[in-house]
Each structure stands twice: as structure tokens, then as C-alpha cells.
Motif scaffolding. Structure first.
Motif, mmCIF file in Angstrom:
data_model
loop_
_atom_site.group_PDB
_atom_site.id
_atom_site.type_symbol
_atom_site.label_atom_id
_atom_site.label_comp_id
_atom_site.label_asym_id
_atom_site.label_seq_id
_atom_site.Cartn_x
_atom_site.Cartn_y
_atom_site.Cartn_z
ATOM 1 N N ASP A 198 -1.807 36.991 13.778
ATOM 2 C CA ASP A 198 -2.939 36.109 14.083
ATOM 3 C C ASP A 198 -2.786 35.409 15.431
ATOM 4 N N LYS A 199 -1.767 35.821 16.194
ATOM 5 C CA LYS A 199 -1.463 35.094 17.431
ATOM 6 C C LYS A 199 -2.582 35.258 18.470
ATOM 7 N N GLY A 200 -3.002 34.149 19.009
ATOM 8 C CA GLY A 200 -3.975 34.183 20.080
ATOM 9 C C GLY A 200 -5.402 34.500 19.652
ATOM 10 N N ILE A 201 -5.606 34.797 18.376
ATOM 11 C CA ILE A 201 -6.947 35.155 17.903
ATOM 12 C C ILE A 201 -7.690 33.869 17.519
ATOM 13 N N PRO A 202 -8.959 33.770 17.890
ATOM 14 C CA PRO A 202 -9.724 32.597 17.441
ATOM 15 C C PRO A 202 -9.610 32.452 15.918
ATOM 16 N N PHE A 203 -9.471 31.203 15.460
ATOM 17 C CA PHE A 203 -9.203 30.994 14.050
ATOM 18 C C PHE A 203 -10.259 31.634 13.157
ATOM 19 N N ASN A 204 -11.538 31.546 13.594
ATOM 20 C CA ASN A 204 -12.591 32.061 12.721
ATOM 21 C C ASN A 204 -12.687 33.586 12.717
ATOM 22 N N GLU A 205 -11.747 34.253 13.442
ATOM 23 C CA GLU A 205 -11.710 35.720 13.372
ATOM 24 C C GLU A 205 -10.433 36.240 12.719
ATOM 25 N N VAL A 206 -9.573 35.322 12.221
ATOM 26 C CA VAL A 206 -8.304 35.729 11.607
ATOM 27 C C VAL A 206 -8.574 36.290 10.208
ATOM 28 N N PRO A 207 -7.950 37.468 9.872
ATOM 29 C CA PRO A 207 -8.146 38.008 8.510
ATOM 30 C C PRO A 207 -7.624 37.032 7.453
ATOM 31 N N THR A 208 -8.314 36.910 6.333
ATOM 32 C CA THR A 208 -7.927 35.934 5.309
ATOM 33 C C THR A 208 -7.632 36.569 3.965
ATOM 34 N N GLY A 209 -7.922 37.849 3.793
ATOM 35 C CA GLY A 209 -7.644 38.490 2.503
ATOM 36 C C GLY A 209 -8.658 38.138 1.435
ATOM 37 N N SER A 210 -9.696 37.376 1.821
ATOM 38 C CA SER A 210 -10.697 37.076 0.790
ATOM 39 C C SER A 210 -12.095 37.382 1.296
ATOM 40 N N VAL A 213 0.843 -1.193 0.000
ATOM 41 C CA VAL A 213 0.000 0.000 0.000
ATOM 42 C C VAL A 213 0.881 1.247 0.000
ATOM 43 N N ILE A 214 0.367 2.273 -0.677
ATOM 44 C CA ILE A 214 1.116 3.530 -0.760
ATOM 45 C C ILE A 214 0.364 4.587 0.038
ATOM 46 N N TRP A 215 1.119 5.434 0.736
ATOM 47 C CA TRP A 215 0.527 6.470 1.579
ATOM 48 C C TRP A 215 0.848 7.864 1.035
ATOM 49 N N CYS A 216 -0.060 8.805 1.321
ATOM 50 C CA CYS A 216 0.188 10.192 0.917
ATOM 51 C C CYS A 216 -0.016 11.130 2.110
ATOM 52 N N GLN A 217 0.350 12.385 1.896
ATOM 53 C CA GLN A 217 0.353 13.380 2.983
ATOM 54 C C GLN A 217 -0.675 14.464 2.657
ATOM 55 N N LEU A 218 -1.792 14.459 3.376
ATOM 56 C CA LEU A 218 -2.892 15.386 3.102
ATOM 57 C C LEU A 218 -2.786 16.574 4.059
ATOM 58 N N PHE A 219 -1.856 17.454 3.786
ATOM 59 C CA PHE A 219 -1.627 18.608 4.657
ATOM 60 C C PHE A 219 -2.091 19.903 4.001
ATOM 61 N N SER A 220 -1.406 20.288 2.888
ATOM 62 C CA SER A 220 -1.632 21.609 2.293
ATOM 63 C C SER A 220 -3.054 21.780 1.805
ATOM 64 N N GLU A 221 -3.497 23.046 1.896
ATOM 65 C CA GLU A 221 -4.832 23.408 1.411
ATOM 66 C C GLU A 221 -4.718 24.710 0.639
ATOM 67 N N PRO A 222 -5.777 25.051 -0.078
ATOM 68 C CA PRO A 222 -5.738 26.332 -0.794
ATOM 69 C C PRO A 222 -5.422 27.486 0.162
ATOM 70 N N ALA A 223 -5.905 27.427 1.380
ATOM 71 C CA ALA A 223 -5.682 28.534 2.312
ATOM 72 C C ALA A 223 -4.551 28.268 3.295
ATOM 73 N N GLY A 224 -3.868 27.129 3.159
ATOM 74 C CA GLY A 224 -2.834 26.810 4.135
ATOM 75 C C GLY A 224 -1.708 26.007 3.534
ATOM 76 N N GLY A 225 -0.622 26.693 3.145
ATOM 77 C CA GLY A 225 0.558 26.017 2.608
ATOM 78 C C GLY A 225 1.720 26.236 3.548
ATOM 79 N N SER A 226 2.454 27.317 3.307
ATOM 80 C CA SER A 226 3.506 27.682 4.271
ATOM 81 C C SER A 226 2.879 27.846 5.644
ATOM 82 N N ASP A 227 1.760 28.493 5.650
ATOM 83 C CA ASP A 227 1.006 28.688 6.896
ATOM 84 C C ASP A 227 0.052 27.520 7.056
#
Ligand SMILES: Cc1cc2nc3c(=O)[nH]c(=O)nc-3n(C[C@H](O)[C@H](O)[C@H](O)COP(=O)(O)OP(=O)(O)OC[C@H]3O[C@@H](n4cnc5c(N)ncnc54)[C@H](O)[C@@H]3O)c2cc1C
Lengths: 371, 405
Positions: free
Chosen positions: B393-405, B123-137
């Protein structure tokens, strides 16, 4: 695989570090920079007492007969501390040339004096602001005297004797040993970019000269000396690069702007990261050079040029970007940044320029592949 | 200072070499026009043979399909295996990152069930990490996991997932609580890629291939038993994976000094080899120094390992330096081909398409597994001890972090 210095060699490093920290802090380097003395007497005397000048000279010539890895360790620490002494002229250049090409009589005459630090030697090659080579070498040798002017000669104002490159009829050249206190020699200290290392202009007017090595082999001999010295100077360069990097890092942690340490600005972080990368690559190439030098490997020309090129670039980068990291302070005489900047330039031209070493590296690769 | 193996290392190397010399040649080199599926199949055969003979995942414990070898033995094996051009690519992420994460966080039963099959290439495994809104971050990822009894329901999208289209399992990091600051609300799972609701769509890359994918999750159910680490501890688990990524991604490979040297020796400018041209020589010298510096830095890391020390974040320099070198060598190789440097036909250019592939592949290498910039941050912070970036974005609830979109 063991590609690190041994525990004993690292012990030697620690001893060197504590000696230099005590005897040769940057304030001592600065005294030479600002003053009139050609080198720091206390440091030089201390080094001789510790046996550093004798390190790689064989026991048969009253040296310690340790090895080149030990000498590399010392070179790195001397580079880190910017020690203003004639060590490199006397040992990496003078002693090496005599070890390589001296007759048994010459070795017995000169090496014990160099090992004991009683005499200082130097190598006199340069003739002003252009490279010396088969088509440009004005110093002439006739029978057993030489005539011409060498400038700049590192430690030429304090050395007992110089090994001089001079040409014969046609385009051949040879190395000659010349007593700098003898007849036909006048010398004076010259201004350079790095006053922490004294340099002279030396005029030879029918000065008595003694052939070193094979007549007509001057350029070949010189290259062999340079290959060996390049590894040792590369360690000095890496030591200097590391010191400049450390200085920049420390300043970036302590200096605040816009309410935060400047070391938190990415432009500064990435600059320091690049300095670290250049220094790490150079250090690893130096280790390769040290291995080649200490084992007499046939790869030495390639290893030496690789170490030379990457250490030259690393020291230059670290020295100039350390100034940049310091802002206006970095441009003052009072701050120590410029001492690294000056030394970096001195060491990047003293065995011939960077373009010439890059060319030599590729030529050595070509030769190795043709073999 | 020497390059020699210890007697035990030499014996191990001889054993590895004997196995490789006897077996590797059969699995080397693509046939012409080999499809990706055929490549993966060739890889699976090679991986299986290695596992059967004790040469898979050398540093893993025996009960998980490994050999219990020392880090030094693993290095020796890698050195020897890389002398052959073997189809090991499809396993790099699974064995290099997913496996070690499972070893650190899965239950004993899960390890015994999954790791041997991973090691044998079944079996082969993959890494499901990066997202459109989360790469480096990475911690800005949004794929939602909501607990439902003994299961989690996952919705969202991953992107750039290498090999997802031929993978059977994946490691997955999700957001389980958007009301917490971003690093706190993450939870980590391993997931069957054949689960209902997972859709994989290949993305075509600059280089023409489509090795990475978008992976969509629509009401995908994952048993709570497949959670790695505690709820809300997904960031710590991800760090384990990323630490292993730093070790797994190394030299960019591709055309390097030897290839550009040979090209410069063979191409003539006005009747003289390009190698005689000073501008060419200067570049060759620079690349030689970089390649040599990396090689001997690696030797120093190996020396440290061989004395039982663990290598640190210094390792990051290999990728930073080699990816840019790969790009520059590719680009300069094309320059040497002059007007023909634009051709993309292996029969009409020297060195196959090696320089073209460098040119097209290197931009990806400079991004994958931590961009050049992120790796410089890592060197600055972890090696030089400089302060971390100031985060808005430190300490701010995730759903209140600015996203630029
Ligand atoms: C070939 C390839 C294969 C990949 N395979 C996988 C995989 O299998 N699984 C997986 O999960 N992901 C994978 N990735 C995704 C990869 O990890 C991300 O692309 C990478 O982390 C960058 O994220 P991003 O693409 O969102 O770019 P962004 O993060 O948006 O970056 C854009 C630019 O901004 C810069 N930047 C961002 N943050 C900072 C910062 N703090 N400081 C300075 N500069 C910054 C970046 O360096 C970059 O230049 C793959 C990517 C590639 C190219």
C-alpha cells in the motif's frame, strides 16, 4: 542498582575482543577443526601472556586475584570467538576444584602452575554415553591408586593432571588428582562432534592418585565445581549464541531471494527476533550467575542452574537457526555455521545434560524454599 | 555488580515505602462482588490521595500535577507501589500514554488545565486508536474528520477502546484526507467523551468482563484548538503515544512461577506431589528461567536508566515473553487440576481462579498494545536492523488501497 559490568571490566572486554579478533579469527578455529593439533597454540600462548589464566587465582598462589566478574567477561569473549584452547578445562574446572577443596600444600603445588599456564588441568568424570552418578560409576579407587576408564575427557590428551571422580567401597565417591604423565595412565584422542576442542579417552591402571577434598564427598564436591563452572560456561554459551545470531542477521541482510533480502521475510525476521529474545534472557540470567559467583551468594545453585539452562537453550537455538537462515550454504563444511552448532552441543552436555540441570534447578528451588 | 540503591535512592525508597505502608492497606483488595464502578471509585480515591501527597505521575513536571522526579525515582515508586494490590488499572492508559502525548503536543494552557486533573484521578482518559479496519495496521483507520470553520466534524467508529465507558476524555486519531497515502492523511485530537454524538457500547470479552468498547462518532464537533500536532501530522503524534505504550505495557502479571510451583507442590498424582513428576519439573524450570531472565533484563534496563541512558525497543521482549508464559502457566495449572481443571468456581478450585483467569486473560494480553507478531517485527527491525515489511500500500492514495471487503 548497578547490574552491568564496570568500565574497567568493559575495557578488559575490548582488549579481549581485539586480541581474539587478531589472534583467533574463525580461520584459526577452522585450522584446529581440520587439522591434527589439539588446540591453537598461538591463542593459548597469547592468553597466558595476557594473564588470563591467572585472572581469578589469588595473589598468594601467584594469580592476579582479580575476580570472577573479570573471568566472566573473558568467558563470553572466548565463547564468541569459539577459541580452541584448554582454558575452560584448566581454569573453570581444574583451578576451581583445587581452590575449593585443595589442601594448602595442593594449592601451592598446582595453582601457580595453572596461573602461569605451565600446566593444563582437566576434570575426568564421564564414562561413556550415559550419566555418571551414585548408581553408575565404574572407576574405582583403592588406597592411593585408581583403576578405570574415563571418556570423553576435555583436553585429556594435553593436560598435565586430571581431577578424577572415582568410587570407593559402597556407593561413596571422591575426587582424586592423577598425574597424567605418570605410571598406569594411557590416553588417546577420541573423535567428537566438536573437533575444535580436543577430547581423550584415559585408562587408569592402578595409577597413583592423591585425594582431593573430603573422602566420600565426591559427588557433592563435583556439584560445587559444576555450579561455579556452569556460570562461566554459560557466558561462553551466550557469547556463542550472540555470534551465531549476528552471523545469521548479517547473512539475512545480504542474501536476496524473490527480489528482496531474505531478512525482509517475516519467517526469517521472527526467527531472528526469537534468537535475540533467547539470547537476551540468557544473558540477563548469566549476569545473575556472575553476581552470585563473584559474591559467594547462597543463591549460587539456583543462579548457576538458571544461567546454565537458559544459555544452553539460547546457544542451541541460535546455532541451529543460523544454519537454517543460511539455507544450503549453512550445511556446507566450508561455511562457519557448523562450528557454532558443534560447540553449542559440546557445551550443552559437558557438565551434564539439560534435563539434569532443569531437575537440579527445581531441586535447588525446593531446597531454598524449605530452608 | 550489585542490587543496592545509591544513598539518595535508598532515602527516596524509604519515603515512598513510609507513605505506602501508612496509606495503601486501606485501598487494597476488592470486596466480594465489587462492581466495576465501585472498583473505579476506589481507584479514584487512591489516585487522589497520591496526588495530594506528591506521589502521582512522579516524572511529570510539578505544574502539571507531577513531582518532577527522575526516571529512577519513578521506577522505585512503581516497585514499591506494586507490592500492594492497588486499583491503578483505570489510570494506566491515561497516565501512561495520553498524558505524555499531551505533554508533547498540547498548548501550555491546555496542559495546565487537563494534566493536573488527570494526575489526581478526577478525570479518566482513554485511547481511541484501533478501528475495525485498523488494528496492527493502525494507519488504515477510517474515522473521518472534516474541517468546518473553527471546528472539525468527526464520523466513524473506534473499537477495543479500554475504559471508554468510564472515561471523560480521550485521544483520537482520525483521517482528515483520504486522497493522501495512508500515513500522511491523519490528524490527531483530544476529545471530551461527553460530547454530543459519541456513543459507547461495551464489548463482552472472553474473560466475561466488558472492559473494552465500541465507540461510535456521529457528527461529533471537536474544536480545532483540541488538535494535537499539525493537520496531516497525526501519524507522528500517534508514534509518540505508541512509544509510551511500549514503556507502559510490561509484564503480563497474573499467576506466575510462585503460583504454579505452589500448585504443583500441593496437588498429588498417585500419592506423590505433582512437583516430583519430571514432566512438571521440566516446565517449572523453563518458566523459572523465563521469569528470572525478564527480571534481570529489567534490572539491566534500570541500571542503564540510573546512569542516565534511555532504554530502547529491547523493552518489547517483556510483553512477548510474559504474555505467552502467562497463558502457558494458566493452561498447565488447569491441567494439574486434572478433570477439575474445567471448573469455574472459586470455592471449588485451588488458588481462587488465578489459573482460570490467566487462561482466559492471556489471549487478550498477547494482542493488546501490539500483538506478539508486531512486537517481533519491532525487535527484528529496530533492534536487529532488518528491513521493514514490503508494503503493497506504499505511496498509494488511501482511498485506492485494497481492503479485502
Ligand atoms: C484487551 C485489549 C485492550 C485493548 N485496548 C485498546 C485501547 O484501549 N485502545 C485502542 O485503540 N486499542 C485497544 N486494543 C486494540 C489493539 O491495539 C488491537 O487489537 C491490536 O493492535 C491488533 O489489532 P486487530 O485486533 O485489528 O488485529 P489485526 O491487526 O487484524 O491482527 C490479526 C492477526 O494478524 C497479525 N498481523 C497483523 N499485521 C501483521 C503483520 N504486519 N505482520 C505479522 N502479523 C500481522 C496479528 O499479529 C494478529 O495475529 C485493545 C485490544 C485488546 C485485546
Amino acid at each position: 542498582m548497578n547490574f552491568e559490568f564496570s568500565d574497567e571490566q568493559n575495557l578488559l572486554r575490548e582488549q579481549a575482543q581485539s586480541f581474539l579478533a587478531k589472534t583467533c579469527p574463525l580461520s584459526a578455529v577452522r585450522k584446529v577443526l581440520d587439522g591434527k593439533q589439539p588446540f591453537d597454540e598461538a591463542t593459548w600462548r597469547g592468553m597466558i601472556q595476557l594473564g588470563w589464566t591467572a585472572t581469578a587465582i589469588p595473589e598468594q598462589y601467584e594469580g592476579l586475584g582479580l575476580g570472577y566478574l573479570e573471568l566472566c567477561v573473558l568467558a563470553e569473549e572466548l565463547g564468541r570467538s569459539l577459541a580452541p584452547t584448554p582454558f575452560s578445562s584448566s581454569i573453570y574446572l581444574g583451578a576451581e576444584a583445587i581452590l575449593l577443596f585443595g589442601s594448602p600444600a595442593q594449592k601451592s603445588r598446582y595453582l601457580p602452575k595453572l596461573a602461569a599456564g605451565e600446566w593444563i588441568a582437566t576434570l575426568a568424570v564421564g564414562e561413556g554415553a550415559a550419566p555418571v552418578g551414585p548408581t553408575r560409576l565404574r572407576t574405582k579407587a583403592t588406597a592411593d591408586t585408581i583403576k578405570g576408564t574415563k571418556i570423553p575427557v576435555a583436553d585429556g590428551d594435553v593436560a598435565e593432571f586430571a581431577i578424577v571422580l572415582a568410587k570407593e567401597e559402597k556407593r561413596t565417591a571422591s575426587l582424586y588428582i592423577v598425574d597424567l604423565n605418570g605410571t598406569g595412565v594411557t590416553r588417546k584422542t577420541v573423535a567428537t562432534l566438536d573437533p575444535t576442542r580436543s577430547h581423550a579417552e584415559i585408562r587408569f591402571k592402578d595409577a597413583p592418585a592423591e585425594l582431593l577434598g573430603t573422602r566420600g564427598q565426591g559427588f557433592e564436591h563435583l556439584q560445587q565445581v559444576f555450579d561455579r563452572a556452569a556460570v562461566l560456561f554459560a557466558f561462553e554459551q551466550v557469547g556463542g549464541a550472540q555470534a551465531a545470531l549476528d552471523m545469521g542477521r548479517d547473512y539475512a541482510l545480504g542474501r536476496y531471494a524473490f527480489g528482496r533480502p531474505i531478512g525482509s521475510f517475516q519467517a526469517i525476521k521472527h526467527k531472528l527476533a526469537d534468537m535475540y529474545i533467547a539470547t537476551t534472557l540468557a544473558r540477563s540470567n548469566c549476569y545473575y550467575g556472575a553476581w552470585a559467583l563473584s559474591t559467594g551468594a547462597k543463591e549460587l545453585p539456583i543462579a548457576a542452574a538458571t544461567a546454565r539452562v537458559s544459555a544452553t537453550e539460547a546457544f542451541h537455538e541460535c546455532a541451529k537457526e543460523n544454519i537454517q537462515t543460511h539455507g544450503g550454504m549453512g550445511f556446507t563444511w566450508e561455511f562457519d555455521c557448523h562450528m557454532y552448532y558443534r560447540r553449542a552441543k559440546l557445551l550443552s552436555v559437558n557438565l551434564g545434560s539439560l534435563p539434569r540441570w532443569k531437575d537440579r534447578l527445581v531441586s535447588s528451588i525446593e531446597a531454598a524454599r524449605a530452608a | 555488580m550489585n542490587f543496592n540503591d545509591t544513598p539518595q535512592e535508598a532515602a527516596f525508597r524509604a519515603e515512598a515505602r513510609a507513605f505506602l505502608d501508612a496509606n495503601a492497606p486501606k485501598y487494597v483488595a476488592a470486596r466480594r462482588n465489587e462492581t466495576e464502578a465501585q472498583y473505579v471509585a476506589r481507584g479514584k480515591q487512591w489516585q487522589k490521595l497520591k496526588a495530594e501527597n506528591g506521589w502521582a505521575c512522579l516524572n511529570w513536571p510539578k505544574e502539571y500535577g507531577g513531582r518532577g522526579a527522575t526516571p529512577m525515582e519513578l521506577i522505585i515508586w512503581n516497585q514499591e507501589e506494586s507490592r500492594y494490590d492497588l486499583p491503578v488499572g483505570p489510570f494506566a492508559i491515561g497516565l501512561g500514554m495520553c498524558g505524555p502525548t499531551m505533554i508533547a503536543y498540547a498548548t501550555e494552557a491546555q496542559k495546565r488545565e487537563h494534566l493536573p486533573k488527570m494526575a489526581s484521578g478526577e478525570v479518566i482518559w482513554c485511547q481511541l486508536f484501533s478501528e475495525p479496519a485498523g488494528g496492527s495496521d493502525l494507519a488504515a483507520l477510517r474515522t473521518r474528520a472534516v474541517k468546518d470553520g473553527d471546528e472539525w466534524i468527526v464520523n466513524g467508529q473506534k473499537i477495543w477502546t479500554s475504559g471508554a465507558h468510564y472515561s471523560d476524555w480521550g485521544i483520537l486519531v482520525t483521517r482528515s484526507d483520504p486522497s493522501l497515502p495512508k500515513h500522511k492523511g491523519l490528524t490527531f485530537f483530544f476529545v471530551d467523551m461527553h460530547s454530543p454524538g459519541i456513543e459507547v457500547k461495551p464489548i463482552k470479552q472472553i474473560s466475561g468482563g466488558a472492559n473494552f468498547n465500541e465507540v461510535y462518532f456521529t457528527d461529533v464537533r471537536i474544536p480545532d484548538a483540541q488538535r494535537l500536532g499539525a493537520v496531516g501530522q497525526g501519524w507522528q503524534v500517534s508514534i509518540t503515544t505508541l512509544m509510551n505504550e511500549r514503556l507502559a505495557v510490561g509484564n503480563a502479571g497474573g499467576a506466575d512461577f510462585d503460583e504454579i510451583y505452589d500448585l504443583a507442590a500441593s496437588i498429588k498424582i498417585d500419592g506423590k506431589p505433582a512437583l516430583a513428576n519430571p514432566a512438571v519439573r521440566e516446565k517449572l524450570a523453563d518458566w523459572y528461567c523465563q521469569a528470572s531472565g525478564l527480571k534481570f533484563t529489567n534490572y539491566r534496563v534500570i541500571s542503564a536508566l540510573s546512569r542516565g541512558q534511555t532504554p530502547g525497543p529491547e523493552n518489547s521482549i517483556t510483553k512477548v515473553v510474559s504474555a505467552v508464559k502467562q497463558q502457558d502457566i494458566g493452561s498447565f495449572g488447569l491441567d494439574l487440576m486434572d478433570m477439575g481443571g474445567i471448573l469455574m468456581d472459586a470455592k471449588k478450585v485451588p488458588a481462587g481462579l488465578a489459573f482460570q483467569m490467566n487462561f482466559l486473560g492471556a489471549p487478550g494480553y498477547r494482542i493488546a498494545g501490539g500483538t506478539d507478531e508486531i512486537l517481533r517485527n519491532i525487535i527484528a527491525e529496530r533492534v536487529l536492523g532488518l528491513p521493514p515489511d514490503i508494503r503493497v500500500d506504499k505511496g498509494i492514495p488511501f482511498n485506492e488501497v485494497p481492503t479485502g471487503s
